[in-house]
Design a protein around this motif. Structure first.
Motif, PDB file in Angstrom:
ATOM      1  N   GLY A  76     -19.741 -27.706  97.171  1.00  0.00           N
ATOM      2  CA  GLY A  76     -18.382 -27.179  97.251  1.00  0.00           C
ATOM      3  C   GLY A  76     -18.197 -26.148  98.348  1.00  0.00           C
ATOM      4  O   GLY A  76     -19.157 -25.565  98.847  1.00  0.00           O
ATOM      5  N   ASP A  77     -16.941 -25.918  98.699  1.00  0.00           N
ATOM      6  CA  ASP A  77     -16.630 -24.943  99.743  1.00  0.00           C
ATOM      7  C   ASP A  77     -17.092 -23.535  99.368  1.00  0.00           C
ATOM      8  O   ASP A  77     -17.582 -22.793 100.213  1.00  0.00           O
ATOM      9  N   ALA A  78     -16.921 -23.157  98.101  1.00  0.00           N
ATOM     10  CA  ALA A  78     -17.287 -21.801  97.677  1.00  0.00           C
ATOM     11  C   ALA A  78     -18.776 -21.539  97.919  1.00  0.00           C
ATOM     12  O   ALA A  78     -19.154 -20.471  98.420  1.00  0.00           O
ATOM     13  N   ALA A  79     -19.619 -22.505  97.595  1.00  0.00           N
ATOM     14  CA  ALA A  79     -21.065 -22.346  97.808  1.00  0.00           C
ATOM     15  C   ALA A  79     -21.380 -22.261  99.297  1.00  0.00           C
ATOM     16  O   ALA A  79     -22.209 -21.445  99.723  1.00  0.00           O
ATOM     17  N   ASN A  80     -20.718 -23.064 100.116  1.00  0.00           N
ATOM     18  CA  ASN A  80     -20.963 -23.031 101.561  1.00  0.00           C
ATOM     19  C   ASN A  80     -20.484 -21.715 102.174  1.00  0.00           C
ATOM     20  O   ASN A  80     -21.109 -21.195 103.092  1.00  0.00           O
ATOM     21  N   VAL A  81     -19.383 -21.171 101.665  1.00  0.00           N
ATOM     22  CA  VAL A  81     -18.909 -19.858 102.130  1.00  0.00           C
ATOM     23  C   VAL A  81     -19.929 -18.789 101.770  1.00  0.00           C
ATOM     24  O   VAL A  81     -20.288 -17.943 102.603  1.00  0.00           O
ATOM     25  N   ILE A 139     -10.851 -22.521 108.297  1.00  0.00           N
ATOM     26  CA  ILE A 139     -10.488 -21.128 108.567  1.00  0.00           C
ATOM     27  C   ILE A 139     -11.363 -20.191 107.756  1.00  0.00           C
ATOM     28  O   ILE A 139     -11.899 -19.205 108.272  1.00  0.00           O
ATOM     29  N   VAL A 140     -11.536 -20.489 106.477  1.00  0.00           N
ATOM     30  CA  VAL A 140     -12.330 -19.631 105.585  1.00  0.00           C
ATOM     31  C   VAL A 140     -13.788 -19.609 106.027  1.00  0.00           C
ATOM     32  O   VAL A 140     -14.411 -18.538 106.088  1.00  0.00           O
ATOM     33  N   LEU A 141     -14.340 -20.763 106.354  1.00  0.00           N
ATOM     34  CA  LEU A 141     -15.754 -20.836 106.742  1.00  0.00           C
ATOM     35  C   LEU A 141     -16.006 -20.130 108.079  1.00  0.00           C
ATOM     36  O   LEU A 141     -17.032 -19.470 108.247  1.00  0.00           O
TER      37      LEU A 141
END
Length: 195
Positions: free
Chosen positions: A39-44, A70-72
């Motif tokens: 997921g994106d949260a884990a990658n962030v 943008i977040v990453l």
């Protein structure tokens, strides 16, 4: 994981969002990190942690949608790859221009060799530093490798540079070649390969 071990790859089993796991993997001396968790949260989280532990790290992170990019990037990723977007573009191209995709796939496997796009950075002292392409016989000396583009430190990009194009230390060359040609590039032109 087992397949990687069978091929003698170094495997560290653990949660990549855990600081201790990253330390065990050698994050402090790493040059690159690929954050490709579910997921994106884990990658962030991995991106923020890794960037904090190694400010010079080059981080490529996977995002699930365009807004993730943008977040990453804010979290510290140098590049963001969105697989669904890439897959969608490939499917559209395959649908609209199937012959082009067939040609591209065939072109990347010329004469039994698998070609790839490789990035080579000209290091100080290289025979390519301050040399015009026409004077170094690049294609002949590398058995056919092709310089597709040159990116300067100023971020200027030159596609298919002409013979009078002068290369400099720090230039990034985007080269179409196979593994043997890549080795020849480093050897022939005294370029230090990345560690």
């Amino acid at each position: 994981m087992e397949a990687a071990r069978e091929r003698d790859y170094l495997v560290i089993e653990g949660d990549a969002t855990d600081d201790d796991v990253l330390r065990t993997a050698g994050i402090d001396r790493a040059k690159n990190l690929v954050a490709a968790l579910t997921g994106d949260a884990a990658n962030v989280l991995v991106t923020i942690t890794a960037r904090t532990m190694n400010p010079d790290l080059h981080i490529v992170a996977r995002g699930s949608e365009k807004e993730s990019e943008i977040v990453l990037v804010r979290a510290g990723a140098n590049r963001v790859v969105i697989p669904y977007e890439i897959g969608g573009k490939r499917m559209a191209t395959q649908t609209l221009n199937p012959s082009f995709m067939d040609f591209l796939d065939m072109y990347m496997r010329v004469g039994g060799h698998i070609l790839s796009m490789e990035e080579v950075i000209i290091t100080p002292g290289s025979k390519l530093d301050n040399a015009a392409l026409k004077d170094v016989s690049f294609r002949n000396r590398t058995d056919g490798a092709v310089i597709m583009a040159v990116k300067r430190e100023s971020d200027d990009i030159t596609l298919h540079p002409a013979g009078d194009y002068v290369l400099h230390s720090g230039d990034h060359l985007l080269i179409l070649c196979d593994k043997q040609q890549l080795k020849r590039i480093y050897d022939e032109f005294d370029i230090k390969p990345p560690k």
